[in-house]
Design a protein around this motif. Structure first.
Motif, short mmCIF file in Angstrom:
data_model
loop_
_atom_site.label_atom_id
_atom_site.label_comp_id
_atom_site.label_asym_id
_atom_site.label_seq_id
_atom_site.Cartn_x
_atom_site.Cartn_y
_atom_site.Cartn_z
N ASP A 196 0.85 -1.19 0.00
CA ASP A 196 0.00 0.00 0.00
C ASP A 196 0.89 1.24 0.00
OD1 ASP A 196 0.80 -0.46 2.66
OD2 ASP A 196 -0.97 0.51 3.48
N ARG A 197 0.41 2.29 -0.68
CA ARG A 197 1.24 3.47 -0.93
C ARG A 197 0.40 4.74 -0.81
NH1 ARG A 197 4.37 0.16 -0.09
NH2 ARG A 197 6.07 -0.66 -1.38
N VAL A 198 1.08 5.86 -0.54
CA VAL A 198 0.48 7.20 -0.57
C VAL A 198 1.23 8.01 -1.61
CG1 VAL A 198 0.02 9.32 0.72
CG2 VAL A 198 -0.12 7.11 1.88
N PHE A 199 0.48 8.71 -2.48
CA PHE A 199 1.07 9.55 -3.52
C PHE A 199 0.66 11.00 -3.29
CE2 PHE A 199 0.82 5.36 -5.33
CZ PHE A 199 1.98 5.23 -6.08
N GLY A 200 1.61 11.91 -3.54
CA GLY A 200 1.30 13.33 -3.50
C GLY A 200 0.71 13.79 -4.82
N ALA A 201 0.37 15.09 -4.88
CA ALA A 201 -0.24 15.65 -6.09
C ALA A 201 0.70 15.58 -7.29
CB ALA A 201 -0.65 17.10 -5.83
N ASP A 202 2.01 15.47 -7.03
CA ASP A 202 2.99 15.38 -8.11
C ASP A 202 3.29 13.94 -8.51
OD1 ASP A 202 4.25 14.58 -5.82
OD2 ASP A 202 5.98 15.94 -6.02
N ASN A 203 2.47 12.98 -8.04
CA ASN A 203 2.62 11.55 -8.32
C ASN A 203 3.82 10.92 -7.62
OD1 ASN A 203 0.39 11.66 -9.93
ND2 ASN A 203 1.43 11.25 -11.88
N GLN A 204 4.45 11.64 -6.69
CA GLN A 204 5.59 11.08 -5.97
C GLN A 204 5.13 10.37 -4.70
OE1 GLN A 204 8.54 11.05 -7.59
NE2 GLN A 204 7.22 12.03 -9.14
N LEU A 205 5.85 9.33 -4.33
CA LEU A 205 5.56 8.60 -3.11
C LEU A 205 5.75 9.51 -1.90
CD1 LEU A 205 7.34 5.25 -3.96
CD2 LEU A 205 4.88 5.53 -3.60
N VAL A 206 4.82 9.45 -0.98
CA VAL A 206 4.91 10.21 0.27
C VAL A 206 5.34 9.25 1.37
CG1 VAL A 206 3.63 11.56 1.97
CG2 VAL A 206 3.12 11.82 -0.48
N TYR A 207 6.45 9.56 2.02
CA TYR A 207 6.89 8.74 3.16
C TYR A 207 7.62 9.65 4.14
CZ TYR A 207 8.80 4.96 5.96
OH TYR A 207 9.11 4.13 7.02
N ALA A 208 6.92 10.06 5.18
CA ALA A 208 7.50 10.94 6.19
C ALA A 208 6.79 10.71 7.52
CB ALA A 208 7.39 12.40 5.77
N PRO A 209 6.94 9.51 8.09
CA PRO A 209 6.18 9.21 9.30
C PRO A 209 6.61 10.06 10.49
CG PRO A 209 7.76 7.45 8.81
CD PRO A 209 7.76 8.37 7.65
N SER A 210 5.62 10.67 11.14
CA SER A 210 5.86 11.35 12.40
C SER A 210 6.10 10.29 13.47
CB SER A 210 4.64 12.19 12.78
OG SER A 210 3.53 11.35 13.06
N ARG A 211 6.41 10.73 14.66
CA ARG A 211 6.66 9.78 15.74
C ARG A 211 5.42 8.93 16.02
NH1 ARG A 211 9.16 11.18 21.76
NH2 ARG A 211 9.96 9.07 22.17
N MET A 212 4.25 9.56 16.02
CA MET A 212 3.03 8.80 16.26
C MET A 212 2.72 7.87 15.08
SD MET A 212 0.62 7.85 18.15
CE MET A 212 0.71 8.99 19.53
N GLN A 213 2.94 8.34 13.86
CA GLN A 213 2.71 7.48 12.70
C GLN A 213 3.66 6.30 12.69
OE1 GLN A 213 3.12 10.58 9.79
NE2 GLN A 213 0.92 10.82 9.52
N ALA A 214 4.88 6.51 13.16
CA ALA A 214 5.82 5.39 13.27
C ALA A 214 5.36 4.40 14.33
CB ALA A 214 7.22 5.91 13.60
#
Length: 511
Positions: A196-214
């Motif tokens: 599973d993946r998250v893409f930004g508006a520019d079609n680039q992969l988004v990966y920047a987990p905050s401490r809580m997201q981690a």
């Protein structure tokens, strides 16, 4: 028994290879009449930055694995249509394998052969990095039996991002016992790597987990199968073998056919089951694999069928609202099967598949005191046995005798679920956040002896496992034996953000 060192291991390779009975080409290979008997595979692999056309508009930047067969059956490496995923490796039990890995990324990485038993120095662990611009040759005999495995990057504190950006691929092992069965083969034997993946508006992969997201694990909102979004399998109306690999960073799937047709499960992490079993749905955590017998012979040409993940309660009391993607346990469509052609081929479902020698709990050397793997947290970090990962250290009590059968108890009852282990977490979030954890053990396959506190009925525990999903409030006993190599190995949570932040421990197999 002598300790296996790198030098003695390499000296033994030729002897092991000559002793192997593998005198025919790999399934799915081409050119099988060219004199190559499949006893060796010499493959060049490269970690590269590339671009993949995943969405309309700009191409997506990816990090991925490419390669070629230098010597051996051409079908030992089959590229994916999308560069968002590495090629599929087809190996054979008894085969001598040389995988020369060229790291063309700008930072260190490794490749780990998930589920395979290999020497510690060939395992692609975090303490064996390959520097940017350097090469390393992974050399080992394939000791595992036929099954669905996979490979992925495993660098120290960077595994999550490397795998998320494309550093993974399917690894299939074949053997003579499997060859004797009448099973779907070639184009009807389909590996399915699910991410599973998250893409930004520019079609680039988004990966920047905050401490809580981690803490929760990074969750996407789009499903990719074999590196492609909105994946459709064009199928004939006949039986298929579907090999499903959960290569997601943290997402758990509750697999089912959309129309309620039962799943017919024929294999788990370490290979085929003794006999096919039926499930209404099947749970699949990160790092786990399932093989399905999918008989489409009654389907109508022109119709479609979706493989879905049903909604479920993931037990996370500080919920998915903190994450960028869809919450853990959300209903999802994984892929669509479109029946574009008819077929008169009919394969009966085998009544029996393979023989699995069964471990007995009473035969374990520690039957009275199972080795604990207690899940907890401390100061916003997940822990195992109250500890976090130390790169070069193995706790003195995590020394395991080569060849000894042990019982391990994986315990997820301490985070709001009660039971033993509540004191091992060392404070922190306490019962505010209880969540599932898939625990992966390097270098051995194990058997599940029992579970307690079970809240989901979709587990498939009848076969060999190397990764085990335990939901909040659950514990499981497994029987495990390390038969092949001494050295330093790992066990860890396969939610990649958890392992990157220390939910991982070394253990040492000793003579």
């Amino acid at each position: 028994m002598q300790r296996t060192t790198r030098r003695t291991f390499l000296d033994q390779l030729d002897t092991l290879t000559k002793a192997a009975v593998v005198g025919h080409c790999l399934p799915l290979s081409t050119g099988c009449n060219d004199g190559r008997d499949g006893r060796e595979a010499d493959i060049a692999l490269r970690a590269v930055r590339s671009k993949a056309n995943l969405l309309p508009g700009p191409a997506t930047d990816v990090w991925t694995v490419t390669g070629e067969v230098l010597n051996g059956p051409p079908g030992a490496l089959l590229p994916q249509p999308s560069l968002a995923l590495g090629p599929t490796l087809h190996l054979r039990k008894g085969q001598q394998v040389r995988l020369t890995f060229d790291n063309q990324l700008s930072e260190p990485t490794t490749l780990h052969w998930h589920g395979l038993s290999v020497p510690a120095e060939m395992d692609g662990q975090p303490h064996s990095p390959i520097a940017a611009g350097r090469r390393f040759t992974y050399t080992f005999p394939v000791l595992n039996g036929a099954g669905t495995y996979f490979y992925h990057a495993h660098p120290h504190e960077r595994t999550g991002e490397h795998v998320y950006r494309g550093m993974a691929g399917a690894l299939i092992v074949h053997d003579d016992e499997e060859d004797a069965l009448v099973l779907p083969r070639d184009e009807f034997d389909v590996p399915l790597v699910v991410q599973d993946r998250v893409f930004g508006a520019d079609n680039q992969l988004v990966y920047a987990p905050s401490r809580m997201q981690a803490m929760q694990g990074w969750l996407g909102d789009r499903i990719a199968v074999n590196g492609a979004l909105n994946y459709t399998l064009n199928a004939a109306t006949r039986a298929y073998r579907l090999r499903i690999i959960n290569s997601s960073n943290s997402r758990i799937y509750r697999l089912a056919w959309q129309d309620g047709t039962p799943l017919i499960v024929m294999g788990t992490d370490g290979g085929l089951l003794e006999r096919p079993i039926q499930r209404e749905y099947a749970m699949l955590g990160p790092g786990e694999r399932l093989e399905l017998w999918a008989d489409f012979s009654a389907r109508t040409v022109g119709s479609q069928l979706a493989l879905v993940s049903l909604a479920f309660n993931a037990g996370m009391t500080m919920g998915g609202m903190m994450n960028t993607g869809l919450p853990q346990g959300a209903a999802l469509t994984i892929m669509t099967v479109r029946f574009d052609r008819g077929s008169t081929d009919r394969l009966p479902l085998p009544e029996r598949l393979v023989t699995i020698p069964r471990y007995r709990e009473l035969d374990a050397v520690n039957v009275a005191r199972p080795r604990p793997i207690v899940i907890g947290n401390r100061m916003m970090s997940w822990t195992l046995n109250g500890r976090t990962f130390q790169l070069e250290e193995a706790p003195e009590d995590d020394r395991i005798e080569l060849g000894a059968l042990e019982v391990w108890e994986i315990d997820n009852r301490g985070m709001g679920g009660g039971g033993m282990g509540g004191g091992m977490g060392g404070g922190g979030m306490g019962g505010m956040m209880a969540m599932p954890h898939p625990i992966h053990v390097h270098a051995a396959q194990f058997q599940v002896l029992s579970r307690t506190g079970v809240t989901h009925q979709g587990y498939v525990d009848e076969g060999w496992k190397d990764t085990l999903l335990v939901m909040p409030g659950e514990a499981a006993k497994v029987a495990i034996r390390f038969n092949d190599y001494t050295g330093l190995y790992l066990y860890h949570c396969h939610i990649l953000e958890h392992e990157d932040r220390g939910m991982m421990l070394n253990f040492r197999v000793v003579p």
